[in-house]
Design a protein around this motif. Structure first.
Motif, PDB file in Angstrom:
ATOM      1  N   ARG A  78      17.145 -30.038 -51.441  1.00  0.00           N
ATOM      2  CA  ARG A  78      15.351 -30.842 -51.191  1.00  0.00           C
ATOM      3  C   ARG A  78      15.437 -30.484 -49.928  1.00  0.00           C
ATOM      4  NH1 ARG A  78      11.150 -31.910 -54.733  1.00  0.00           N
ATOM      5  NH2 ARG A  78      11.894 -31.896 -56.290  1.00  0.00           N
ATOM      6  N   GLY A  79      16.782 -30.895 -49.064  1.00  0.00           N
ATOM      7  CA  GLY A  79      16.618 -31.354 -47.322  1.00  0.00           C
ATOM      8  C   GLY A  79      17.188 -30.545 -46.487  1.00  0.00           C
ATOM      9  N   GLY A  80      16.354 -29.498 -47.282  1.00  0.00           N
ATOM     10  CA  GLY A  80      15.573 -28.365 -45.910  1.00  0.00           C
ATOM     11  C   GLY A  80      16.867 -27.417 -46.237  1.00  0.00           C
ATOM     12  N   VAL A 113      12.325 -25.191 -54.686  1.00  0.00           N
ATOM     13  CA  VAL A 113      12.617 -24.741 -53.317  1.00  0.00           C
ATOM     14  C   VAL A 113      11.272 -24.389 -52.358  1.00  0.00           C
ATOM     15  CG1 VAL A 113      13.134 -23.862 -50.594  1.00  0.00           C
ATOM     16  CG2 VAL A 113      14.562 -24.751 -52.714  1.00  0.00           C
ATOM     17  N   GLY A 114      10.333 -23.590 -53.387  1.00  0.00           N
ATOM     18  CA  GLY A 114       8.761 -22.674 -53.117  1.00  0.00           C
ATOM     19  C   GLY A 114       9.474 -21.726 -52.189  1.00  0.00           C
ATOM     20  N   ASP A 115      10.374 -21.362 -51.419  1.00  0.00           N
ATOM     21  CA  ASP A 115       9.959 -20.110 -50.318  1.00  0.00           C
ATOM     22  C   ASP A 115      11.271 -19.451 -50.788  1.00  0.00           C
ATOM     23  OD1 ASP A 115      10.420 -19.198 -47.263  1.00  0.00           O
ATOM     24  OD2 ASP A 115      11.040 -21.576 -46.558  1.00  0.00           O
ATOM     25  N   GLU A 120      16.958 -16.718 -50.471  1.00  0.00           N
ATOM     26  CA  GLU A 120      17.247 -15.492 -51.016  1.00  0.00           C
ATOM     27  C   GLU A 120      18.387 -14.951 -51.658  1.00  0.00           C
ATOM     28  OE1 GLU A 120      18.193 -11.689 -48.555  1.00  0.00           O
ATOM     29  OE2 GLU A 120      16.621 -12.450 -47.589  1.00  0.00           O
ATOM     30  N   ALA A 121      19.901 -15.753 -51.576  1.00  0.00           N
ATOM     31  CA  ALA A 121      21.353 -16.138 -51.790  1.00  0.00           C
ATOM     32  C   ALA A 121      21.329 -15.962 -53.726  1.00  0.00           C
ATOM     33  CB  ALA A 121      21.304 -16.909 -51.083  1.00  0.00           C
TER      34      ALA A 121
END
Length: 184
Positions: free
Chosen positions: A56-58, A139-141, A146-147
């Protein structure tokens, strides 16, 4: 940093487990032991919270995030068995308990044992994959997660390989060795 939390959680698991067993068998503090042993799963919640906070912190998901999901899945599926295993050995060593049972070695009893263990592995896989998919959705990205997709594949391969043990023990059950005939 998350890797350090994973290592800390693994150490914490064993410290809380051994403290609970020591309270039970060495100090005879049954209630304290029960409280400590009930607290063992809290280690998983700490790891889950650390992973969520990190993502959540990016942070871009990496190896440690997948390992955290696999660790939690393993702990959910095998945690009770590990605690039972440790309890039996601790009771035998420090409280005069019976010799801990060993898994069966031969025949269909061994095949059933291997299928039970595979069932636990399937539960671990399902929990881990659910956590990974949840993290991917949270995360939605796709670039940042990918990992985690790679971990889904890795865990599926491990489960597929694990399935070979119960299958082979079912098809070709292991038999005790015959004693060699000695002529006089």
């Amino acid at each position: 940093m998350l890797l350090a939390v994973i290592v800390g959680c693994e150490i914490g698991f064993w410290v809380v487990l051994l403290a609970g067993l020591a309270a039970r068998y060495l100090l005879r503090w049954r209630r304290t032991s029960n409280v400590l042993l009930v607290c063992v799963p809290l280690v998983d919640l700490v790891l889950l919270a650390a992973s969520v906070i990190d993502l959540r912190g990016g942070t871009t998901a990496g190896f440690a995030h997948g390992l955290a999901a696999a660790y939690i899945g393993f702990s959910v599926a095998f945690g009770h068995s590990v605690i039972t295993w440790a309890d039996a050995r601790f009771a035998h060593r420090f409280a005069g308990g019976p010799v801990p049972p060993r898994p069966p070695k031969y025949g269909m009893a061994r095949a059933r044992y291997e299928w039970r263990e595979f069932g636990k592995a399937a539960i671990a896989w399902a929990v881990s994959c659910a956590l990974l998919l949840g993290a991917i959705a949270m995360v939605g990205d796709g670039d940042r997660t990918e990992a985690l997709n790679w971990w889904l594949v890795r865990l599926s391969v491990v489960l597929g390989i694990w399935s070979l043990w119960p299958i082979t023990y079912t098809i070709w059950p292991k038999r005790p060795k015959r004693p060699e005939h000695v002529e006089s």
